[in-house]
Motif scaffolding. Structure first.
Motif, PDB file in Angstrom:
ATOM      1  N   VAL A 219       0.816  -1.214   0.000  1.00  0.00           N
ATOM      2  CA  VAL A 219       0.000   0.000   0.000  1.00  0.00           C
ATOM      3  C   VAL A 219       0.855   1.272   0.000  1.00  0.00           C
ATOM      4  CG1 VAL A 219      -0.310   0.027   2.501  1.00  0.00           C
ATOM      5  CG2 VAL A 219      -2.000   1.108   1.034  1.00  0.00           C
ATOM      6  N   MET A 220       2.035   1.190   0.633  1.00  0.00           N
ATOM      7  CA  MET A 220       2.936   2.349   0.618  1.00  0.00           C
ATOM      8  C   MET A 220       3.375   2.679  -0.805  1.00  0.00           C
ATOM      9  SD  MET A 220       3.544   3.878   3.313  1.00  0.00           S
ATOM     10  CE  MET A 220       1.936   3.644   3.975  1.00  0.00           C
ATOM     11  N   LEU A 223       0.526   4.209  -2.768  1.00  0.00           N
ATOM     12  CA  LEU A 223       0.369   5.629  -2.458  1.00  0.00           C
ATOM     13  C   LEU A 223       1.390   6.475  -3.193  1.00  0.00           C
ATOM     14  CD1 LEU A 223      -0.332   5.995   1.334  1.00  0.00           C
ATOM     15  CD2 LEU A 223      -1.586   6.977  -0.564  1.00  0.00           C
ATOM     16  N   LEU A 226       0.691   6.648  -6.853  1.00  0.00           N
ATOM     17  CA  LEU A 226      -0.464   7.512  -7.128  1.00  0.00           C
ATOM     18  C   LEU A 226      -0.067   8.977  -7.056  1.00  0.00           C
ATOM     19  CD1 LEU A 226      -3.184   5.692  -5.031  1.00  0.00           C
ATOM     20  CD2 LEU A 226      -3.081   5.871  -7.498  1.00  0.00           C
ATOM     21  N   ILE A 230      -0.309  11.606 -10.241  1.00  0.00           N
ATOM     22  CA  ILE A 230      -1.118  12.817 -10.223  1.00  0.00           C
ATOM     23  C   ILE A 230      -0.233  14.055 -10.347  1.00  0.00           C
ATOM     24  CG2 ILE A 230      -2.592  14.233  -8.752  1.00  0.00           C
ATOM     25  CD1 ILE A 230      -3.822  11.562  -7.830  1.00  0.00           C
ATOM     26  N   LEU A 264       6.981   9.702   4.083  1.00  0.00           N
ATOM     27  CA  LEU A 264       5.642   9.729   3.511  1.00  0.00           C
ATOM     28  C   LEU A 264       4.965  11.069   3.793  1.00  0.00           C
ATOM     29  CD1 LEU A 264       3.742   7.739   1.943  1.00  0.00           C
ATOM     30  CD2 LEU A 264       2.418   7.800   4.033  1.00  0.00           C
ATOM     31  N   ALA A 265       5.198  11.568   4.997  1.00  0.00           N
ATOM     32  CA  ALA A 265       4.623  12.870   5.338  1.00  0.00           C
ATOM     33  C   ALA A 265       5.100  13.924   4.346  1.00  0.00           C
ATOM     34  CB  ALA A 265       5.000  13.244   6.765  1.00  0.00           C
ATOM     35  N   TYR A 268       3.465  13.540   1.084  1.00  0.00           N
ATOM     36  CA  TYR A 268       2.103  14.022   1.199  1.00  0.00           C
ATOM     37  C   TYR A 268       1.984  15.521   1.090  1.00  0.00           C
ATOM     38  CZ  TYR A 268      -1.504  10.957   1.297  1.00  0.00           C
ATOM     39  OH  TYR A 268      -2.468  10.148   0.844  1.00  0.00           O
ATOM     40  N   PHE A 271       2.211  16.418  -2.352  1.00  0.00           N
ATOM     41  CA  PHE A 271       0.947  16.067  -2.987  1.00  0.00           C
ATOM     42  C   PHE A 271      -0.102  17.158  -2.728  1.00  0.00           C
ATOM     43  CE2 PHE A 271      -2.846  12.991  -2.825  1.00  0.00           C
ATOM     44  CZ  PHE A 271      -3.069  13.111  -4.174  1.00  0.00           C
TER      45      PHE A 271
END
Lengths: 288, 310, 245
Positions: A219-220, A223, A226, A230, A264-265, A268, A271
């Motif tokens: 799942v990481m 993410l 994705l 985008i 990941l933060a 994000y 993103f």
């Protein structure tokens, strides 16, 4: 400087994964949330052949690619095409595809847990240090990067110069009109979806050379892929590659300067900025 | 029409009162199942209030829930417990509002992705902050019993149902039904679609945070991985969709069987809960696109049409 | 500059898509109780003009104003609330709701906002006006084509708009339906509504419009009464093409 190179090397492999996802989402309009599991499966195949039979991961990918291709072809024709047919609107297909691929992703994780257990798996391959521009890097990372470059390059040429490649791009831009000029939309959608899956699984094989994976890390990767797709712009291969490299650099920067727990933060935050200021992607054209 | 509405309310109140008797009759096992069911009812029903009409799939439940848990965890030594619940609600609503402002203008895929990572984002930040202060987790030591938690959750469920009932009859509810059908028409009819969606998204945000705050004493020891379990978001989605989002009581119909199924599977095959989740997703898409509610209604229609011919 | 009793005024409105100028320097006024036809060959920019007025698109230059209040940079929902209501070229109804609720959408959120039984009564009155009272509790999928168009018209009327934009509302109707459709719009005109019609049906334009604006390739090429513009050689050329084309 070595942060930059580490980042670019990592980003190269991310690019491969994200290009695979972008083939599926950008071209076929199916948001495949089981993308990360495909990476883990690809990685697991590489792990298994290396530890059980000492087969080089760089060779395993030639086996992984056709198998993943066939698997994704089946998934598209058996599971997703009926959804495309029954969908009354774009939004409904979107919701159905999200739920289905989530389902597939959980099933894949469940099966992997049942078969292999929840342990981490990693192996040592080409873990030799190599000097590059005054800093040292693992040879495996460099090989993975080169593999990614070769595949992305081949894919780019194929999409821009071959007949099926151009047809797939036509479908991405205008599915209705593509049908009118005699493009077999169903067949080529399946082809693009399967190809995207194959590229992703190969990316998993390459990544496993230097990252530790376990059944639930998928799942990481989903993410990250994705976010890259985008950020780069849906359906835009060039944008995807640039965004992947940018994310790789950002992650290695945050990991070495701030805290590896915040990668990941950071992704994000990037993103979020994209969503707020350029939701159409770095190179996407504005709509209004 | 009017009388039906009062009947629904009265029926709801009676059911709630019956449910409230559980701690006196059921044993500790049944009480713990009761807490689980009450918790998921609250979460899934509030989830469906937003995601049902708008078709935006939110995976942020965990993030809001975890924030609520941490509100209790951090505040319990400084503030009275009863103040913490509204604080958690406000924090959840604010976070939901911010997420909504950033993503609800865009298509559903962006929203799913963003909410999927939101819990992980908050968890990483909290872990990072905790590493600075050197503590790994928080102790929540209170004299709140399991039965207290159960009653509070029931109370919250009552509020959610009442709220959902009121929203369904309000202009906001009507606006959301229009948005769910055709957003272009909604805009051209004079509906501020972005604002309506953001306001409604704040409801599950606040509710999940309050639920987290209520449940914090049950955990005793709170750490990021426990407060932000990614599974929670998915379970809530499954239960709501399994039940059906077309009716206010739909999610409840999904919560009860799923809770028992989940308990059974995790007792005998603890590793296979993921597989179960996956299969349920596929079941929903291919066999029960409108959930149990849809199934019940089509059976009813079928029975009615048979009656008509007979 | 603006006509004293103008409801809607466009001044220098321009919209580009990449290199293509879809609407170029459009200016016209619609006065109160006027039915104005916006006509021109396919691709001449009529629908884009309508989209600019209703806020589906924002103009790159120029101003659009409703009784002097600028609309040009507002989002569609604000424009709708100020009293500009439109139908869509391809009918858009709310598939999961009853016909009455479809119409209520206009009554509840439009220019004049109603709620409760007032909204229900008003929506019902609008449905009767378009001749659909008996279908109030049907769902859109049960309706015939012209009836879906009537529902959309009722939804627009229910918002009590200051100006109605009808985008090819008569397109696709069979001859009987066309007659009914024209009668319906004529009834609205007799009520004193202010309407912009984007239309291809020439009979309708002749019998319904007080004034016409003719567009070709994004530009206004003629303006005046229907008789005058339809006999204008430049308009005829735009429709039929040059001799050497």
């Amino acid at each position: 400087m070595d942060i930059l190179i580490t980042g670019l090397l990592l980003g190269g492999t991310y690019a491969l994964i994200a290009v695979g996802l972008n083939l599926q989402y950008g071209m076929v309009r199916i948001m495949n949330l089981a993308n990360g599991e495909l990476i883990v499966i690809g990685g697991f195949a590489a792990f298994w052949f290396q530890t059980a039979a000492s087969v080089s991961p760089l060779l395993t990918v030639f086996l992984v690619a056709p198998v993943a291709f066939a698997l994704n072809w089946l998934i598209y024709t058996v599971m997703l095409r009926p959804l495309v047919k029954r969908a009354k609107s774009r939004g409904q297909l979107e919701v159905d595809a999200i739920l289905t691929t989530f389902g597939l992703s959980f099933v894949a994780v469940g099966v992997m847990l049942a078969v292999f257990g929840g342990d981490y798996f990693s192996y040592s391959y080409l873990a030799r240090p190599v000097e590059l521009l005054g800093a040292t890097f693992g040879l495996n990372r460099i090989m993975a990067f080169l593999g990614a470059v070769v595949i992305c390059g081949a894919l780019y040429l194929w999409l821009n110069h071959s007949r099926p490649g151009l047809s797939i791009r036509a479908i991405a831009v205008a599915p209705q009109s593509a049908r009118l000029v005699g493009i077999d939309v169903q067949k080529l959608s399946a082809l693009a979806f399967a190809l995207g899956g194959a590229v992703t699984a190969v990316g998993g094989g390459l990544i496993s050379m230097f990252l530790t994976l376990d059944a639930s890390t998928g799942v990481m990767f989903t993410l990250k892929a994705l976010i890259i797709v985008i950020m780069g712009g849906v359906g835009d291969m060039r944008g995807t590659i640039v965004a992947a490299l940018a994310l790789g650099v950002l992650e290695s920067f945050v990991a070495s300067v701030l805290d590896p727990g915040l990668t990941l933060a950071a992704a994000y935050l990037l993103f979020l900025l994209v969503l707020l200021f350029r939701p159409q992607g770095l190179f996407g054209r504005g709509q209004a | 029409m009017k009388r039906d509405a009062w009947q629904d309310l009265a029926l709801g109140a009676v059911l709630l009162a019956v449910a409230a008797c559980l701690p006196w009759f059921g044993g500790s096992y049944w009480l713990s199942i009761g807490v689980t069911i009450a918790m998921y009812t609250v979460l899934a029903t509030s989830w469906a209030l937003f995601s049902g009409p708008t078709h935006y799939i939110s995976l942020a439940t965990t993030a809001f829930f975890g924030i609520g848990t941490y509100t209790t965890g951090l505040g319990i030594d400084h503030l009275p417990y009863w103040v913490l619940l509204p604080i958690a609600g406000v924090l959840g609503a604010v976070l939901a509002g911010l997420v909504g402002l950033a993503t609800l203008r865009l298509s559903g895929v962006y929203f799913v992705i963003f909410t999927l990572g939101l819990a992980e984002l908050v968890r990483q930040i909290i872990t990072w902050v905790q590493n600075f202060s050197g503590q790994k987790g928080l102790y929540v030591l209170t004299d709140i019993t399991e039965a207290d938690i159960y009653w509070q959750l029931l109370g919250l469920a009552g509020i959610v149902f009442l709220g959902g009932w009121a929203i369904g009859r309000s202009r906001l509810g009507f606006a959301l039904r229009i948005i769910g059908d055709d957003e272009t028409v909604a805009r051209h009819s004079g509906i501020n679609t972005a604002r309506a969606k953001v306001i409604l998204f704040m409801v599950p945000g606040a509710v999940a945070a309050i639920a987290g705050a209520i449940l914090a004493p049950r955990y005793v020891y709170i750490e990021p991985l426990l407060a932000f379990t990614p599974m929670l978001s998915f379970q809530v989605v499954i239960m709501a969709l399994l039940g059906g989002t077309g009716r206010l009581w739909g999610p409840l119909v999904g919560v009860i069987p799923f809770t028992f199924l989940w308990e059974a599977i995790s007792a005998s095959f603890p590793n296979q809960t993921t597989l179960l989740l996956g299969l349920c997703f596929l079941l929903i898409v291919y066999l029960l696109p409108k959930g149990f509610v849809g199934l019940i209604e089509s059976v009813r229609r079928w029975a009615k049409s048979r009656e008509g011919y007979a | 500059m603006r006509a004293p009793n103008a409801v809607l005024s466009l001044r220098g409105v321009t919209r580009r898509f990449g290199g293509l100028v879809a609407v170029n320097d459009m200016s016209f006024d619609v006065t109160e109780h006027e039915v104005m036809g916006l006509i021109g060959p396919n691709g001449s920019g009529k629908s884009t003009t309508l989209n600019l007025i209703s806020g589906a698109l924002a103009p790159n230059a120029g101003t659009i104003s409703l009784r002097g209040t600028p609309l040009s940079q507002l989002p569609a929902q604000d424009i709708a609330r100020k009293g500009v209501a439109r139908t869509f070229q391809l009918v858009r109804l709310l598939p999961s709701m009853t016909v009455l609720d479809n119409v209520k959408a206009g009554a509840v959120f439009g220019h004049r906002r109603r709620w409760g039984s007032e909204a229900d009564d008003h929506a019902m009155a609008m449905l009767e006006k378009v001749g659909l009272g008996r279908h109030a509790f049907a769902v859109p999928s049960q309706l015939t084509y012209i009836d879906t168009k009537r529902v959309e018209l009722a939804r627009v009327l229910a918002s009590d708009p200051k100006i109605l934009l009808l985008d090819e509302w008569l397109a696709g109707l069979n001859p009987t339906e066309l007659g009914q459709g024209i009668d319906l719009i004529r009834a609205l005109r007799e009520e004193g509504r202010t309407i912009i019609l984007v239309e291809h049906v020439m009979d309708a334009i002749r019998s319904l419009c007080d004034a016409c604006v003719v567009m070709a390739s994004g530009t206004k090429i003629a303006e005046g009464t229907p008789e005058a513009v339809l006999s204008d050689p430049e308009v005829i050329r735009a429709y039929l093409g040059d001799d050497d084309a």
